[in-house]
Design an enzyme around this catalytic site. Structure first.
Site, PDB file in Angstrom:
ATOM      1  N   GLY A 242      49.550  51.843  48.721  1.00  0.00           N
ATOM      2  CA  GLY A 242      48.673  50.826  48.149  1.00  0.00           C
ATOM      3  C   GLY A 242      47.579  51.450  47.314  1.00  0.00           C
ATOM      4  O   GLY A 242      47.401  52.676  47.311  1.00  0.00           O
ATOM      5  N   PRO A 244      43.903  52.729  45.913  1.00  0.00           N
ATOM      6  CA  PRO A 244      42.807  53.402  46.630  1.00  0.00           C
ATOM      7  C   PRO A 244      41.789  52.392  47.159  1.00  0.00           C
ATOM      8  O   PRO A 244      41.484  51.393  46.504  1.00  0.00           O
ATOM      9  CB  PRO A 244      42.183  54.310  45.565  1.00  0.00           C
ATOM     10  CG  PRO A 244      43.238  54.463  44.518  1.00  0.00           C
ATOM     11  CD  PRO A 244      44.028  53.197  44.524  1.00  0.00           C
ATOM     12  N   GLY A 245      41.270  52.674  48.344  1.00  0.00           N
ATOM     13  CA  GLY A 245      40.212  51.843  48.899  1.00  0.00           C
ATOM     14  C   GLY A 245      40.663  50.642  49.689  1.00  0.00           C
ATOM     15  O   GLY A 245      39.835  49.817  50.086  1.00  0.00           O
ATOM     16  N   LYS A 248      43.821  52.396  54.075  1.00  0.00           N
ATOM     17  CA  LYS A 248      44.992  53.039  54.669  1.00  0.00           C
ATOM     18  C   LYS A 248      44.589  54.021  55.772  1.00  0.00           C
ATOM     19  O   LYS A 248      45.186  54.042  56.845  1.00  0.00           O
ATOM     20  CB  LYS A 248      45.796  53.744  53.568  1.00  0.00           C
ATOM     21  CG  LYS A 248      46.321  52.798  52.488  1.00  0.00           C
ATOM     22  CD  LYS A 248      47.188  53.514  51.482  1.00  0.00           C
ATOM     23  CE  LYS A 248      46.380  54.424  50.584  1.00  0.00           C
ATOM     24  NZ  LYS A 248      45.459  53.684  49.695  1.00  0.00           N
ATOM     25  N   THR A 249      43.570  54.820  55.523  1.00  0.00           N
ATOM     26  CA  THR A 249      43.105  55.758  56.539  1.00  0.00           C
ATOM     27  C   THR A 249      42.547  55.024  57.750  1.00  0.00           C
ATOM     28  O   THR A 249      42.794  55.406  58.900  1.00  0.00           O
ATOM     29  CB  THR A 249      42.032  56.687  55.943  1.00  0.00           C
ATOM     30  OG1 THR A 249      42.573  57.352  54.792  1.00  0.00           O
ATOM     31  CG2 THR A 249      41.587  57.722  56.959  1.00  0.00           C
ATOM     32  N   HIS A 462      27.976  35.672  20.237  1.00  0.00           N
ATOM     33  CA  HIS A 462      29.201  36.337  20.690  1.00  0.00           C
ATOM     34  C   HIS A 462      29.527  35.950  22.132  1.00  0.00           C
ATOM     35  O   HIS A 462      30.652  35.528  22.441  1.00  0.00           O
ATOM     36  CB  HIS A 462      29.014  37.859  20.569  1.00  0.00           C
ATOM     37  CG  HIS A 462      30.238  38.649  20.900  1.00  0.00           C
ATOM     38  ND1 HIS A 462      31.063  39.203  19.956  1.00  0.00           N
ATOM     39  CD2 HIS A 462      30.792  38.984  22.109  1.00  0.00           C
ATOM     40  CE1 HIS A 462      32.063  39.835  20.552  1.00  0.00           C
ATOM     41  NE2 HIS A 462      31.916  39.722  21.864  1.00  0.00           N
ATOM     42  N   GLU A 463      28.538  36.055  23.026  1.00  0.00           N
ATOM     43  CA  GLU A 463      28.785  35.719  24.427  1.00  0.00           C
ATOM     44  C   GLU A 463      28.981  34.221  24.611  1.00  0.00           C
ATOM     45  O   GLU A 463      29.751  33.787  25.468  1.00  0.00           O
ATOM     46  CB  GLU A 463      27.631  36.226  25.295  1.00  0.00           C
ATOM     47  CG  GLU A 463      27.432  37.731  25.264  1.00  0.00           C
ATOM     48  CD  GLU A 463      28.687  38.495  25.625  1.00  0.00           C
ATOM     49  OE1 GLU A 463      29.477  38.006  26.459  1.00  0.00           O
ATOM     50  OE2 GLU A 463      28.891  39.587  25.064  1.00  0.00           O
ATOM     51  N   HIS A 466      32.643  33.430  23.951  1.00  0.00           N
ATOM     52  CA  HIS A 466      33.476  33.710  25.128  1.00  0.00           C
ATOM     53  C   HIS A 466      33.351  32.589  26.156  1.00  0.00           C
ATOM     54  O   HIS A 466      34.346  32.086  26.689  1.00  0.00           O
ATOM     55  CB  HIS A 466      33.040  35.031  25.777  1.00  0.00           C
ATOM     56  CG  HIS A 466      33.453  36.260  25.035  1.00  0.00           C
ATOM     57  ND1 HIS A 466      34.749  36.505  24.664  1.00  0.00           N
ATOM     58  CD2 HIS A 466      32.717  37.323  24.605  1.00  0.00           C
ATOM     59  CE1 HIS A 466      34.810  37.671  24.036  1.00  0.00           C
ATOM     60  NE2 HIS A 466      33.587  38.187  23.985  1.00  0.00           N
ATOM     61  N   ASP A 538      37.025  43.781  23.795  1.00  0.00           N
ATOM     62  CA  ASP A 538      37.794  42.527  23.801  1.00  0.00           C
ATOM     63  C   ASP A 538      39.175  42.753  23.197  1.00  0.00           C
ATOM     64  O   ASP A 538      40.189  42.254  23.723  1.00  0.00           O
ATOM     65  CB  ASP A 538      37.053  41.447  23.005  1.00  0.00           C
ATOM     66  CG  ASP A 538      35.678  41.144  23.580  1.00  0.00           C
ATOM     67  OD1 ASP A 538      35.504  41.323  24.796  1.00  0.00           O
ATOM     68  OD2 ASP A 538      34.793  40.732  22.817  1.00  0.00           O
TER      69      ASP A 538
END
Length: 642
Positions: A242, A244-245, A248-249, A462-463, A466, A538
């Site tokens: 899977g 990282p993070g 699993k450990t 611009h924002e 979006h 973008d």
């Protein structure tokens, strides 16, 4: 009956242990040297001593030459003798002036000679006549026996020190030349402190389906007799794969803690050292067998478990392959590894050697994926146990706005919120702290930057482009926040996250993502008639989505239902398909992006008033939350039950 574990505090052991029995006391006699070691040391020292004495004797004898008595009498008669010392018939002396040695090479000042017993000369009168001093001490001062002994012992002492150093390195547990040539690993502390509770499934959240897979291993370790009666064999290994993070450990430690068996953990890279990799694997499995049933956890196994035969080592038999071969042998059962389960973790299961993943080695491959919304909420509850939370904190809301985040990222989020609370000298962590910590983790830290007014206004449009397209596009992810505060590399950010986790995407949703990503460029085109470099990230996002739609997900009629470009060759995809296919892919990508850009420009032109309102509000407030953004844009926020 539990077998006592052997000593595990050697500085050469790269693994950590947990839950193993106490270390037995060492015998008072200590370890035994190899038979015959001291005899060979004594013989060698004696040889060195004799050679040193011969060398010293040679140098001592060569300092003062022995001259004839005739030469001595000649020098006395010439008045060239300064002083002498006599002991019996042996005479030592020193000249006033250096003379050539008639019976040897070179010159001399000090000398030795022997007076013949039959000599009947007037030696004393001659010495007195020429004022020669007769001393009571030897003219030539030879080194004492003790000094000669110490000088002779110096090489032997050096040899003893070297011998002891080699013997200790060879008996350090690595065997033979491995102890001398392998890198000395610093001592590793035992993971479990005395009195500390071991990790169990209660400490693991968000991966219930994986926990169910591992419960079989736990039950086998707890009740092995029930399985043996049915003829069932204990699984040799479990591979946790899977991103990282994802924990699993933590899962491996929880399995060992839940079953109450000893736990050995090591990183695969710690086994790869000059010569000693395979021997360390043998020693690790030997340690685990002595306290079986037990669990060995190997992290990042792809370091040594990659498919063999790639030609990376000399003759295909480098140290990495030797270590892998030893692991395969230990897991295969020939060495009697019954009762030892190997749990390994990797985020590159696709590159592992097939011999490692076949049944009989790693019998189970368990995928550990990022948690869903409920799992994220449970993980946040675990990581905020010791953090004082204010009454307004809503972990469910935080979990809804963090899709795709792993357990490690959620732990980092909780820690960042606590750090913010400390900086603000608060007693508790508030919802605002968690929200700002999420922005810092996802968007980057704020950076002080004074922008010109015109640049600031263009960033606001611009924002707003979006955000408005995200609100208007059917099925798009809801807009959570809009800001023109510079963060990381961006001058402004629009944050959109889905209400529920998504695992499959429709063509309509992906087109909406492209339209939303092009909203900033489209807004600058509609308002200013220009395009700036602010849309670089973008366009990267748009290119990746369009390439996936055309070349991987079969969303283009011209390319067809083909996976023309595998995901792992995106950067060098020119080698993955025929030139004609690449031309078709390029044309289809351009068609999709151009259609989405035209749609974005059309919608923003039709809703220019809402775009202006959002931009003006951003210029006044710099940051707009979700509710304010939808209210100012005049768009009804449609919620979904997730």
């Amino acid at each position: 009956m539990t077998n006592p574990a052997p000593p595990r505090k050697s500085p050469e052991q790269p693994w950590r242990t947990e839950g193993t029995p106490e270390e037995p006391p060492k015998p008072p006699s200590g370890g035994r040297r190899p038979r015959g070691g001291w005899w060979s040391l004594i013989v060698t020292a004696l040889v060195v001593y004799l050679i040193a004495n011969l060398v010293l004797s040679f140098f001592n004898e060569g300092d003062e030459p022995t001259i004839s008595y005739t030469e001595f009498s000649k020098q006395v008669d010439a008045g060239n003798v300064s002083k002498i010392y006599a002991k019996g018939d042996a005479i030592q002396g020193q000249l006033k002036k250096k003379q050539d040695n008639p019976e040897g090479d070179g010159t001399y000042t000090k000398f030795n000679t022997e007076r013949p017993t039959f000599a009947d000369d007037q030696l004393w009168e001659d010495l007195t006549k020429h004022s020669v001093t007769v001393t009571a001490e030897p003219v030539v001062q030879h080194r004492s026996f003790l000094a000669n002994l110490l000088i002779a012992l110096a090489p032997m002492l050096l040899l003893v020190v070297l011998w002891i150093f080699i013997a200790r390195r060879m008996s350090a547990g690595l065997g033979g030349a491995g102890g001398m040539l392998g890198r000395k690993t610093p001592p590793k502390p035992v993971e479990l402190e005395p009195g500390k509770k071991r990790t169990t499934f209660e400490d693991v959240a968000g991966i219930d389906e994986v926990e169910g897979e591992l419960n079989d291993v736990v039950d086998f370790l707890k009740n092995p007799d029930a399985y043996r009666k049915m003829g069932a064999k204990m699984p040799r290994g479990v591979l946790l794969a899977g991103p990282p993070g994802t924990g699993k450990t933590l899962l491996a430690r929880a399995v060992a803690g839940e079953a109450g068996v000893p736990f050995f953990s090591a990183s695969a890279s710690e086994f790869i050292e000059m010569i000693v990799g395979a021997s360390r694997v043998r020693e690790l499995f030997a340690e685990a067998r002595k306290v079986a049933p037990s669990i060995i956890f190997i992290d990042e196994i792809d370091t040594i478990g990659r498919a063999r035969g790639g030609g990376s080592g000399m003759g295909g038999h480098d140290e990495r392959e030797q270590t892998l071969n030893q692991i395969l042998t230990e897991m295969d059962g020939f060495s009697g590894s019954e009762g030892v389960i190997v749990i390994a973790a990797t985020n590159r299961a696709d590159v592992l050697d097939p011999a490692l993943t076949r049944p009989g080695r790693f019998d189970r491959v368990v995928m550990v994926s990022p948690p869903d919304r409920g799992g994220r909420e449970a993980i946040l509850e675990i990581h905020t146990r010791e953090i004082p939370l204010a009454e307004d904190v809503n972990l469910a809301q935080v979990a809804r706005t963090t899709p795709g985040m792993t357990g490690a990222e959620l732990a980092n989020l909780a820690n960042e919120a606590a750090l913010l609370a400390v900086k603000r000298k608060q007693e508790q962590v508030t919802q605002t702290d968690l929200s700002e910590a999420l922005e810092k983790v996802q968007l980057g830290a704020e950076r002080p930057l004074v922008m010109p007014e015109e640049e600031r206004r263009r960033t606001a449009y611009h924002e707003s482009g979006h955000a408005l397209l995200g609100m208007l596009q059917p099925g798009a992810d809801p807009v959570r926040k809009i800001t023109i505060v510079p963060r990381g590399r961006a001058l402004g950010v629009t944050l959109s996250t889905p209400d529920a986790d998504k695992y499959a995407y429709t063509e309509e949703y992906l087109r909406g993502r492209i339209i939303g990503a092009l909203g900033g460029m489209a807004a600058e085109q509609v308002v200013y008639g220009v395009i700036t470099t602010g849309a670089e990230s973008d366009l990267e996002q748009v290119t990746n989505i369009a390439r996936g739609m055309v070349a991987r997900w079969g969303m283009s009629e011209r390319v067809g239902r083909l996976s023309a470009l595998p995901n792992d060759v995106q950067q060098a995809y020119g080698l993955a398909a025929a030139p004609q296919t690449l031309d078709v892919i390029d044309g289809e990508m351009r068609r999709i992006v151009d259609e989405c850009y035209d749609e974005a420009c059309r919608k923003l032109t039709e809703h220019r008033g809402q775009l202006d309102a959002l931009a003006q509000a951003l210029l006044e407030n710099e940051t707009l939350e979700e509710a304010d953004a939808y209210r100012i844009a005049g768009v009804t926020r449609l919620t979904k039950d997730s």
